[in-house]
Design an enzyme around this catalytic site. Structure first.
Site, PDB file in Angstrom:
ATOM      1  N   MET A 133       0.802  -1.232   0.000  1.00 49.94           N
ATOM      2  CA  MET A 133       0.000   0.000   0.000  1.00 49.94           C
ATOM      3  C   MET A 133       0.834   1.282   0.000  1.00 49.94           C
ATOM      4  SD  MET A 133      -2.901  -1.196  -0.322  1.00 49.94           S
ATOM      5  CE  MET A 133      -3.389  -2.911  -0.293  1.00 49.94           C
ATOM      6  N   CYS A 134       2.148   1.156  -0.150  1.00 51.07           N
ATOM      7  CA  CYS A 134       3.005   2.344  -0.190  1.00 51.07           C
ATOM      8  C   CYS A 134       2.923   3.028  -1.547  1.00 51.07           C
ATOM      9  CB  CYS A 134       4.456   1.960   0.082  1.00 51.07           C
ATOM     10  SG  CYS A 134       4.777   1.623   1.805  1.00 51.07           S
ATOM     11  N   HIS A 135       2.993   4.339  -1.505  1.00 48.29           N
ATOM     12  CA  HIS A 135       2.996   5.132  -2.728  1.00 48.29           C
ATOM     13  C   HIS A 135       4.406   5.162  -3.313  1.00 48.29           C
ATOM     14  CE1 HIS A 135      -0.577   6.599  -0.615  1.00 48.29           C
ATOM     15  NE2 HIS A 135      -1.058   6.865  -1.824  1.00 48.29           N
ATOM     16  N   MET A 147       8.099   4.518   5.903  1.00 53.23           N
ATOM     17  CA  MET A 147       8.342   3.159   5.419  1.00 53.23           C
ATOM     18  C   MET A 147       9.647   3.069   4.630  1.00 53.23           C
ATOM     19  SD  MET A 147       6.040   1.547   6.889  1.00 53.23           S
ATOM     20  CE  MET A 147       6.618  -0.018   6.259  1.00 53.23           C
ATOM     21  N   GLU A 148      10.005   4.136   3.942  1.00 50.50           N
ATOM     22  CA  GLU A 148      11.259   4.147   3.192  1.00 50.50           C
ATOM     23  C   GLU A 148      12.455   4.117   4.134  1.00 50.50           C
ATOM     24  OE1 GLU A 148       8.083   4.977   0.502  1.00 50.50           O
ATOM     25  OE2 GLU A 148       8.492   5.799   2.477  1.00 50.50           O
ATOM     26  N   ASP A 195      23.793 -11.134   5.150  1.00 52.02           N
ATOM     27  CA  ASP A 195      24.127 -11.927   3.961  1.00 52.02           C
ATOM     28  C   ASP A 195      25.635 -11.976   3.722  1.00 52.02           C
ATOM     29  OD1 ASP A 195      23.603 -13.365   1.451  1.00 52.02           O
ATOM     30  OD2 ASP A 195      24.226 -11.486   0.492  1.00 52.02           O
TER      31      ASP A 195
END
EC number: 4.6.1.17
Length: 168
Positions: A75-77, A111-112, A126
């Protein structure tokens, strides 16, 4: 309690319409920690990994991840970021990652910033897993945000308010 914005009145997933919001300068700061054996941490400090410079690769991965957040979180733009930074601090038993994202838009960049911190931590994992499979990624959290209708928010302020409410 505030209403969930990514769910419509029928309880279905819904991308928020931000077209009526004002464009403002918005920023967010997030963090993550990756805990590891002291020997692994020393190898990072000494740049002693065959795969390359662990922190340089993790920084690039975090920046790239922030720019791709809308592909990862449904749902992120899609955002036109003006700044993303990924910084590292050696702590007693690992690395603390601090990220910053900024733009001028109709929606925030929390969110970014969180995605950048998470992916930077995963990249460190990793690159180091061959020597330490016991690493732990912890404390992924939003530290602060600025801009938009809700203005400034800080995790320190919210945490202290919540703690005092819990003890009242």
């Amino acid at each position: 309690m505030s209403k969930l914005t990514h769910v419509n009145h029928q309880g279905e997933a819904n991308m928020v319409d931000v077209s009526s919001k004002d464009s403002t300068t918005r920023s967010a700061k997030a963090m993550a920690k990756i805990l590891m054996k002291s020997a692994t941490l020393q190898k990072i400090k000494d740049n002693d990994f065959k795969k390359g410079d662990v922190l340089s690769v993790a920084r690039i991965a975090g920046i790239m991840a922030a720019k791709q957040t809308h592909h990862l979180i449904p749902m992120c733009h899609s955002l036109n970021l003006s700044k993303v930074s990924v910084d590292f601090e050696f702590i007693e038993n690992g690395v603390q990652i601090t990220t910053f994202a900024k733009l001028n838009a109709q929606t925030g960049v929390e969110m970014e910033a969180l995605t950048a911190a998470s992916i930077a931590a995963l990249t460190i994992y990793d690159m180091c897993k061959a020597v330490d499979r016991f690493m732990q990624i912890t404390d992924v959290q939003l530290l602060e945000k600025q801009g938009g209708k809700s203005g400034q928010w800080s995790n320190d302020t919210q945490h202290s308010r919540q703690t005092s409410k819990d003890h009242d």
